[in-house]
Design a protein around this motif. Structure first.
Motif, short mmCIF file in Angstrom:
data_model
loop_
_atom_site.label_atom_id
_atom_site.label_comp_id
_atom_site.label_asym_id
_atom_site.label_seq_id
_atom_site.Cartn_x
_atom_site.Cartn_y
_atom_site.Cartn_z
N ILE A 1 -2.73 6.43 1.43
CA ILE A 1 -4.00 6.37 2.15
C ILE A 1 -4.70 7.70 1.95
O ILE A 1 -4.09 8.76 2.11
CB ILE A 1 -3.80 6.11 3.66
N ALA B 1 -0.31 10.44 5.19
CA ALA B 1 -1.77 10.56 5.23
C ALA B 1 -2.24 11.55 6.29
O ALA B 1 -3.46 11.74 6.45
CB ALA B 1 -2.38 9.19 5.50
N LEU C 1 -9.78 0.70 8.61
CA LEU C 1 -8.45 0.34 8.13
C LEU C 1 -7.57 0.00 9.32
O LEU C 1 -7.53 0.74 10.32
CB LEU C 1 -7.84 1.51 7.36
N PRO D 1 -7.52 9.41 3.84
CA PRO D 1 -8.42 9.30 4.98
C PRO D 1 -9.77 9.97 4.74
O PRO D 1 -10.77 9.58 5.35
CB PRO D 1 -7.65 9.99 6.11
N ILE E 1 0.87 -1.18 0.00
CA ILE E 1 0.00 0.00 0.00
C ILE E 1 0.91 1.23 0.00
O ILE E 1 1.78 1.37 0.86
CB ILE E 1 -0.94 0.01 1.22
N VAL F 1 -7.43 3.18 -0.05
CA VAL F 1 -5.99 2.99 -0.09
C VAL F 1 -5.61 2.64 -1.52
O VAL F 1 -6.40 2.06 -2.28
CB VAL F 1 -5.51 1.88 0.88
N ARG G 1 -11.55 7.67 2.25
CA ARG G 1 -11.43 6.33 2.82
C ARG G 1 -11.15 5.28 1.75
O ARG G 1 -11.94 4.37 1.51
CB ARG G 1 -12.66 5.97 3.65
N ARG H 1 -7.12 1.39 -6.39
CA ARG H 1 -7.65 1.96 -5.16
C ARG H 1 -8.70 1.02 -4.56
O ARG H 1 -9.54 0.48 -5.29
CB ARG H 1 -8.27 3.33 -5.43
N ILE I 1 -9.19 4.58 11.41
CA ILE I 1 -7.92 3.90 11.16
C ILE I 1 -7.31 3.43 12.48
O ILE I 1 -7.21 4.21 13.43
CB ILE I 1 -6.93 4.82 10.41
#
Length: 660
Positions: A97, A263, A117, A99, A94, A104, A102, A111, A284
């Motif tokens: 991110i 992120a 997460l 956020p 990955i 990754v 939402r 994606r 997360i």
């Protein structure tokens, strides 16, 4: 050029039900999170990402894989929870991110939306900033790729320098020297494994490593790696140059935080989390070596797995808080079992009030308990120790040690907790598998569901699949030889002698003493002898000699190096001589209690005999009824305690007899 596929934001599904839970990292913490989620009834879709190209493997066994004693198939242990309902993507790192939206993005440019997460990113090998680390021949020892690179290198290397005296450095040095390579291990601290062992325990590990052929250098620091294009040597801080063709760094770890930092997630030494393992973003979570709770980043498997269980519980809807437990290390280094927990290091000795130490150099055993206010706050050991789990539980529950437990540890190296018991008799809240945090009650639940063997219990619960140290306890819980099927060498002989002694002693005390004869012609043989001063004197000597021999024979267990047989044979002889001593005492006194100090002397003699008979019988019965373990210990200690007044009382009896 590699194709990259992107989803437009409008293509990202917005429905919460359509978004899977994503776990980034398929190491121990990530896998434990998945397992715990499924066991808690979490049925939502899960996507699991692994950066390495390998299936999940046991990093703890990498050193045995490097040495060739473990195959790759033995490293993998895929849980049943990793089924068709889990999308498992290996070799897919990955890289980003988002956020806010939402999702990754993986290394292929795809994606993936998420509802929640979990970051189980782990850590990476720390390479110090010294010149020469970019040269060919500089390796590290952290993951499977490193292990394979070392395997390819070990056969052509003539001299390898391993930098770092922690567990991985020690294991790498030992594995590499087995193939005819000269190996030097450099440690900057004053001892090996300075974070896991004290000086004496570390010295035992260093001696074992030296016997294996590794040159150990303590208090040494590498200034640079020498060479033009490839490694030619290492320069130490004192400018000494060690010629070599390979350098292996095992100098610690650094949490992987770059992904979270980019992120906008709060990062310090690691990714900051609260007691629920949530990051600064409530959607997360972070667990394992990449996470930082309060001011600590965990570097051991046990707390990482504990964090994974806490995160999974909260994701499944249960409010569970992470409570750090005492750091513990339970490993096998160079075939030596090393164990430490709590406040044990040389630097922490100022925080403890008393240190108890037991040593058996012939067996390679060293055990130390650190006490504060009578409670165990730390421990360190080298060599086998069946009570390790019980000692960990004592550190957690904070119970005081009784004086007789302290004395027992000083003499035998054991505390007697659950001694001789099957794990079936342990309290349900007692932790059995420290790595997985599984209690006896939880494991018993699997047995109640039909699991019956150690192998199936390991597969169902995950116990004994990390370090393997608790496997004998699982065997005991399943009713194996480690549990209730315990045998006592010479147990039958002990029981027979003890029963006969109890029968004769009972008859002698129950039957009334013979009435004195009215004339010399009517006197019985017993009365003739008992009234004869010479015979009484010699029978007294015989009782005294038997008592001294019994005392000396009891020292066999304290000094196992004494010749002439093992402890079990001496124990049978001790019980048999005790029965003879009771017979001599009856011949000398007729079990008449007498007056004053003579009365106390007789009561002491009889108390020693009764407690000895009880201890012998309970030792035999404990083999089939482990619950009698504590009763057997109590009778043994009473047998010893009642002996204490005997020397003084005997001395007064002899002096008074000859004086008057």
């Amino acid at each position: 050029m590699e194709a990259r596929q992107f989803f437009h934001d409008s293509e990202i599904p917005q429905s919460e039900a359509e978004r899977p839970l994503i776990i980034v990292g398929n190491g121990p913490a990530g896998m434990q999170c998945l397992v715990e989620l499924r066991r808690r009834g979490f049925t939502a879709p899960v996507t699991l990402f692994g950066e390495e190209d390998w299936a999940p493997y046991d990093r703890v066994k990498l050193s045995t894989f490097l040495s060739g004693s473990t195959g790759f198939d033995d490293l993998t242990n895929l849980p049943a929870e990793l089924d068709a309902d889990v999308e498992h993507l290996v070799g897919r790192a990955i890289i980003e991110i988002n956020p806010t939206r939402r999702w990754v993005e993986d290394s292929l440019g795809q994606r993936h939306p998420y509802s929640r997460l979990v970051l189980a990113l782990g850590s990476e090998a720390h390479i110090p900033g010294i010149p020469g680390t970019e040269l060919s021949g500089v390796l590290r020892f952290r993951d499977m790729a490193d292990a394979q690179a070392l395997m390819a290198r070990r056969l052509r290397s003539t001299h390898t320098v391993v930098i770092g005296g922690g567990l991985l450095g020690i294991e790498a040095a030992h594995s590499l020297c087995r193939f005819g390579t000269n190996v030097t291990l450099i440690q900057h601290a004053d001892r090996l494994m300075n974070r896991q062992l004290d000086s004496e325990a570390a010295g035992m590990v260093a001696d074992s490593l030296a016997r294996a052929g590794v040159d150990v250098r303590l208090h040494a620091r590498v200034k640079s790696v020498e060479g033009r294009e490839r490694v030619e040597g290492v320069r130490l801080a004192d400018d000494q140059v060690l010629p070599c063709d390979t350098v292996v760094f095992a100098t610690g770890i650094a949490p992987r935080t770059a992904l979270a930092r980019r992120a906008g997630i709060t990062v310090a030494s690691g990714i900051r989390v609260n007691a629920s393992m949530q990051t600064s973003n409530p959607y997360i979570y972070a667990v394992g070596e990449c996470a930082q709770f309060q001011d600590r980043v965990c570097g051991l498997v046990m707390p990482a797995l504990q964090q994974a269980r806490v995160a999974a519980a909260n994701l499944a809807g249960d409010a569970v808080s992470y409570v750090p437990v005492a750091d513990s290390t339970w490993l096998k280094v160079l075939s030596l079992e090393v164990f430490s927990a709590g406040l044990f290091s040389d630097e922490a000795r100022g925080l403890v009030h008393r240190t108890l130490v037991y040593r058996d150099r012939e067996k390679g055993i060293y055990r130390a308990l650190m006490l504060r206010a009578g409670r165990v706050v730390g421990t360190v050991s080298v060599g086998p120790w069946p009570e390790r789990q019980q000692v960990l539980n004592r550190i957690s529950d904070g119970k005081r040690l009784w004086p007789w437990q302290i004395g027992r540890f000083a003499l035998t190296g054991t505390l007697g907790d659950h001694s001789g018991q099957s794990v079936r008799q342990w309290p349900v809240a007692t932790v059995v598998c420290q790595c997985r945090g599984l209690t006896k009650g939880q494991l018993q639940g699997y047995l109640d569901q039909g699991v019956s063997t150690v192998t199936s219990l390991k597969q169902a619960s995950g116990a004994a699949t990390v370090c393997g140290g608790c496997e004998p306890l699982l065997d005991s819980l399943c009713g194996g030889e480690g549990g209730i099927k315990r045998t006592v060498p010479g147990g039958r002989a002990l029981a027979v002698i003890a029963c006969l002694s109890a029968l004769l002693l009972g008859l002698a005390l129950w039957l009334p003493p013979p009435a004195p004869a009215t004339s010399v012609l009517d006197m019985s043989l017993f009365e003739q002898v008992s009234r004869n001063n010479v015979w009484r004197q010699w029978s007294g000597y015989a009782v005294l000699i038997a008592s001294l021999l019994l005392l000396l024979m009891s020292l066999k267990k304290r000094f196992p190096g004494l010749p002439l047989g093992g402890f079990s044979g001496w124990r049978i002889a001790h019980v048999a001589l005790g029965a003879v001593a009771l017979g001599l005492l009856y011949w000398h006194t007729g079990f008449s209690l007498g007056e004053n100090l003579n009365r106390w002397l007789m009561l002491s003699f009889l108390g020693v005999g009764v407690m000895g008979i009880a201890a012998a019988l309970l030792t035999r019965l404990q083999a089939s009824m482990p619950a009698l373990g504590r009763l057997r210990q109590g009778s043994t200690w009473l047998h010893i305690l009642v002996c204490w007044p005997l020397p003084a009382l005997l001395a007064f009896h002899i002096l008074s007899t000859y004086y008057f």
